[in-house]
Design a protein around this motif. Sequence first.
Motif, PDB file in Angstrom:
ATOM      1  N   TYR A  78      15.575  52.585   9.211  1.00 51.24           N
ATOM      2  CA  TYR A  78      14.555  52.535  10.259  1.00 51.24           C
ATOM      3  C   TYR A  78      15.277  52.388  11.595  1.00 51.24           C
ATOM      4  O   TYR A  78      16.293  51.706  11.690  1.00 51.24           O
ATOM      5  N   ASP A  79      14.779  53.042  12.623  1.00 53.27           N
ATOM      6  CA  ASP A  79      15.484  53.106  13.903  1.00 53.27           C
ATOM      7  C   ASP A  79      16.938  53.504  13.644  1.00 53.27           C
ATOM      8  O   ASP A  79      17.182  54.490  12.975  1.00 53.27           O
ATOM      9  N   ASP A  80      17.880  52.702  14.149  1.00 54.66           N
ATOM     10  CA  ASP A  80      19.295  52.996  13.898  1.00 54.66           C
ATOM     11  C   ASP A  80      19.903  52.028  12.893  1.00 54.66           C
ATOM     12  O   ASP A  80      21.127  51.858  12.821  1.00 54.66           O
ATOM     13  N   VAL A  81      19.043  51.383  12.111  1.00 49.92           N
ATOM     14  CA  VAL A  81      19.495  50.344  11.186  1.00 49.92           C
ATOM     15  C   VAL A  81      19.453  50.841   9.746  1.00 49.92           C
ATOM     16  O   VAL A  81      18.547  51.565   9.346  1.00 49.92           O
ATOM     17  N   VAL A  82      20.470  50.433   8.975  1.00 49.23           N
ATOM     18  CA  VAL A  82      20.489  50.687   7.534  1.00 49.23           C
ATOM     19  C   VAL A  82      20.415  49.334   6.832  1.00 49.23           C
ATOM     20  O   VAL A  82      21.217  48.438   7.120  1.00 49.23           O
ATOM     21  N   PHE A  83      19.435  49.180   5.931  1.00 46.86           N
ATOM     22  CA  PHE A  83      19.274  47.930   5.187  1.00 46.86           C
ATOM     23  C   PHE A  83      19.532  48.203   3.705  1.00 46.86           C
ATOM     24  O   PHE A  83      18.685  48.754   3.009  1.00 46.86           O
TER      25      PHE A  83
END
Length: 297
Positions: A209-214
């Motif tokens: 999501y957005d520029d984040v990887v979880f």
Amino acid sequence: MLTVFGSTALDTIRTPTKTLKNVLGGAATYAAISSSNFVKTGLIAVVGEDFSRKNHNILSKYLDLQGLTISKGKTFRYDGKYDNTLSTRSTLKTELNVLGDFKPIVPDEYKKSQFVYLANNDPEQNTKLIKEFDNVKFSMCDTIDFWISTKRSAVIKMIKNVDAVVINDEEAKLLTKEHNLIKCAKKMRQWGAKYIIIKKGEHGSLMFYDDVVFPTAGFSLENVVDPTGAGDSFAGAMIGYLASKKTTKISEIKKAVVYGNVLGSFAVERYGLDGLLKIKNGDIKKRLKSYEKMIQF
């Protein structure tokens, strides 16, 4: 309330140790029963005249069935075989039967659902159905190689109409024609979905999501007997948890993904739906604590 739309099926599953014939299955069945651990869940699906009273009773124990249609003809059937590692499944036969010309009707009570899950199903049907709800707060969809291969443009259109996509790694690559999962997720986000959750089987999942990887780990198990429905159980738990909290805060979406991994682990420990049907009070909380211990460092 959560509404789940998709397939309820009679599955034939061939594993190295056991073959199950004509057992209750289907993407929506697994997802809805999984989500019912968290929130009241309504099922929109179709079955044929060959659908037994026993199977109907199982569904009615866990789900609201105002949206279940019984049509003349045979229930959707799937036949698949796993290799000796249980990591690869080959589709031997898919018979749409009554699902082929099903025209779903959303019951009035369901139209108020703020959370909607479009389980693996005809993407054209999914796109039409999501528009029938009054005030959707969070919608999510899944798809598989069958629809990607036959209706790729419709799958892309479906992604434009939902908030989140849950998809396994191989199908993400097939759909986007990319080999890197970050690029796969980026392309799907460009198509319109805000959250992309890529399932990696026993290795857990990645949420973008957005520029984040979880990233989240899969729950480690010594004995896996039948992976059927694990991904659907993951998705059902994820959106079921969110619906129970009535929120789409990113902190809760992260927790929802963790619950997805936990419920997926229950599904693979037994054959067919038994892994979900045998969950007792406290089992989910206990496994969540074990999961938390596993990933702490």
